[in-house]
Each structure stands twice: as structure tokens, then as C-alpha cells.
Design a protein around this motif. Sequence first.
Motif, short mmCIF file in Angstrom:
data_model
loop_
_atom_site.label_atom_id
_atom_site.label_comp_id
_atom_site.label_asym_id
_atom_site.label_seq_id
_atom_site.Cartn_x
_atom_site.Cartn_y
_atom_site.Cartn_z
N LEU A 31 35.08 42.47 -44.41
CA LEU A 31 35.84 42.13 -45.61
C LEU A 31 35.39 43.05 -46.73
CD1 LEU A 31 35.52 38.23 -45.65
CD2 LEU A 31 37.33 39.62 -44.61
N GLU A 32 36.29 43.31 -47.66
CA GLU A 32 35.95 44.14 -48.82
C GLU A 32 36.66 43.59 -50.04
OE1 GLU A 32 35.63 48.68 -48.82
OE2 GLU A 32 37.62 48.32 -49.69
N LEU A 33 36.00 43.72 -51.18
CA LEU A 33 36.62 43.36 -52.46
C LEU A 33 36.05 44.26 -53.54
CD1 LEU A 33 34.28 41.66 -54.18
CD2 LEU A 33 34.93 39.87 -52.58
N GLN A 34 36.70 44.23 -54.66
CA GLN A 34 36.20 44.94 -55.84
C GLN A 34 36.13 43.96 -57.00
OE1 GLN A 34 39.06 48.21 -55.90
NE2 GLN A 34 37.37 49.60 -55.39
N THR A 35 35.14 44.15 -57.83
CA THR A 35 34.99 43.34 -59.02
C THR A 35 34.57 44.24 -60.16
OG1 THR A 35 33.94 41.35 -59.95
CG2 THR A 35 32.61 42.68 -58.43
N ARG A 36 34.87 43.84 -61.34
CA ARG A 36 34.54 44.66 -62.51
C ARG A 36 33.05 44.68 -62.76
NH1 ARG A 36 38.55 46.47 -65.73
NH2 ARG A 36 40.53 46.33 -64.62
N ILE A 37 32.59 45.80 -63.24
CA ILE A 37 31.16 46.02 -63.50
C ILE A 37 30.61 45.00 -64.50
CG2 ILE A 37 31.38 47.71 -65.38
CD1 ILE A 37 29.21 48.49 -62.43
N GLU A 38 31.44 44.58 -65.46
CA GLU A 38 30.99 43.66 -66.51
C GLU A 38 30.81 42.22 -66.01
OE1 GLU A 38 33.90 46.63 -68.54
OE2 GLU A 38 33.87 45.45 -66.70
N LEU A 39 31.42 41.88 -64.89
CA LEU A 39 31.47 40.48 -64.45
C LEU A 39 30.30 40.16 -63.52
CD1 LEU A 39 35.32 40.18 -63.89
CD2 LEU A 39 33.98 39.67 -65.96
N VAL A 40 29.10 40.21 -64.07
CA VAL A 40 27.89 40.04 -63.26
C VAL A 40 27.84 38.67 -62.58
CG1 VAL A 40 26.54 41.76 -64.51
CG2 VAL A 40 26.55 39.40 -65.31
N GLU A 41 28.43 37.66 -63.18
CA GLU A 41 28.45 36.35 -62.53
C GLU A 41 29.28 36.38 -61.26
OE1 GLU A 41 31.80 36.27 -65.57
OE2 GLU A 41 29.81 37.16 -65.44
N ASN A 42 30.33 37.21 -61.24
CA ASN A 42 31.12 37.36 -60.02
C ASN A 42 30.31 38.09 -58.95
OD1 ASN A 42 33.16 36.11 -61.39
ND2 ASN A 42 34.58 37.83 -61.33
N HIS A 43 29.53 39.09 -59.36
CA HIS A 43 28.69 39.81 -58.40
C HIS A 43 27.77 38.81 -57.69
CE1 HIS A 43 28.81 43.46 -61.40
NE2 HIS A 43 30.01 43.00 -61.12
N ALA A 44 27.17 37.92 -58.47
CA ALA A 44 26.25 36.93 -57.91
C ALA A 44 26.98 35.95 -56.99
CB ALA A 44 25.53 36.18 -59.03
N THR A 45 28.16 35.52 -57.39
CA THR A 45 28.94 34.60 -56.55
C THR A 45 29.27 35.25 -55.22
OG1 THR A 45 29.88 33.43 -58.44
CG2 THR A 45 31.12 33.31 -56.37
N PHE A 46 29.75 36.49 -55.26
CA PHE A 46 30.11 37.17 -54.02
C PHE A 46 28.88 37.44 -53.16
CE2 PHE A 46 33.89 38.62 -56.64
CZ PHE A 46 34.73 37.67 -56.10
N ALA A 47 27.74 37.73 -53.78
CA ALA A 47 26.50 37.91 -53.01
C ALA A 47 26.15 36.61 -52.27
CB ALA A 47 25.37 38.36 -53.92
N ARG A 48 26.31 35.47 -52.95
CA ARG A 48 26.04 34.18 -52.29
C ARG A 48 26.99 33.93 -51.12
NH1 ARG A 48 25.36 32.60 -57.63
NH2 ARG A 48 27.42 31.62 -57.72
N LEU A 49 28.16 34.54 -51.17
CA LEU A 49 29.14 34.39 -50.09
C LEU A 49 28.95 35.44 -48.99
CD1 LEU A 49 32.28 33.56 -52.26
CD2 LEU A 49 31.04 32.00 -50.75
N GLY A 50 27.88 36.24 -49.11
CA GLY A 50 27.54 37.20 -48.05
C GLY A 50 27.97 38.63 -48.28
#
Length: 158
Positions: free
Chosen positions: A110-129
Motif C-alpha cells: 500500500l502507498e499513500l502521501q500526506t503533507r509534510i505539515e501534518l505530523v499527526e497524520n504521519h504518526a497515525t499512519f505509522a501506527r497503521l504500519g
Amino acid sequence: MIPERRQPDDPDLGDIHTLLHRCFAYMDGRIDPPSSLHDLNVAGIARACTIGEVWTIGAPPVACVFLTEKLGRLYLGKLAVDPTRRGAGLARALVELAEERAQALDLPMLELQTRIELVENHATFARLGFVKTAEGSHEGYDRPTEITMQKRLYAFCG
């Protein structure tokens, strides 16, 4: 709640459009450049149903994800959960659905992109693997504006 695949002529596409705008509103004024969501209309969601898959949870929809097959991976776009329903496992359910769809399509990641500013999204996606695999810039920007994250499901056997 069971995810439902949407079709291009689905009468709920307007509800999906509304959900996305409600979910992504917090990004306005926070990300640069502005979200491509501002260019998305109901016809664009119908196109997404045609070129890929659009899945929602709830009636009316309270969560959604757009899935698009790319070379060797399944791309997740517009993953959104209504702000009043966050923390209920809906994003996890849609990521698990994406894993099932990728495996059915014989895609190993799977692949996704998220904005550099949205660090909370980075953490959420990391928790999802998901793990960060790249940074990129939108056209006209000399600094990173987005990160790519991937989740490997299995290795190629060839």
C-alpha cells in the motif's frame, strides 16, 4: 459497520464530497500548497469510482477511502473519517480493506502521501504500519511539501 464500494452513478457521491470537505477543513491555512480537494467535485468522485475504487462506511458516509492501482502497489487517497467518529477504528478498517483489495489484485504494498505539515497524520499512519519512504515537492516549491509512506504486505516471489 461494513465498508461499501461506491459506483459512478451512486446517489451518495454528494455526501462523500461533503464528508471530505468536513474532514479536510482543518488543513486550510495549514498546508501549502492548498489541498487538491478544493478542485474535486462530485463528477471527480464519479471518475475515481471508474478508474479505481471508492469505499465508504456508514449511511450517510462517515468514512471513506479512494483506492487506485499503480505499478506494484495500491495507492490510498482521500482517506477520511468524520471528526465526530475519529478514534472508533474506522481508518484502521479502511486500511485493512485496502490490504484485502491489494492482495486480491496481487499487489504487495500500500502507498499513500500526506503533507509534510501534518505530523499527526504521519504518526497515525505509522501506527497503521506505514513507513516513510520518500519526500517530494509540489510543482513550483523548492522545499518538501509531502511525504510518501508505504506498507509492505508481502514480498514479490519472482
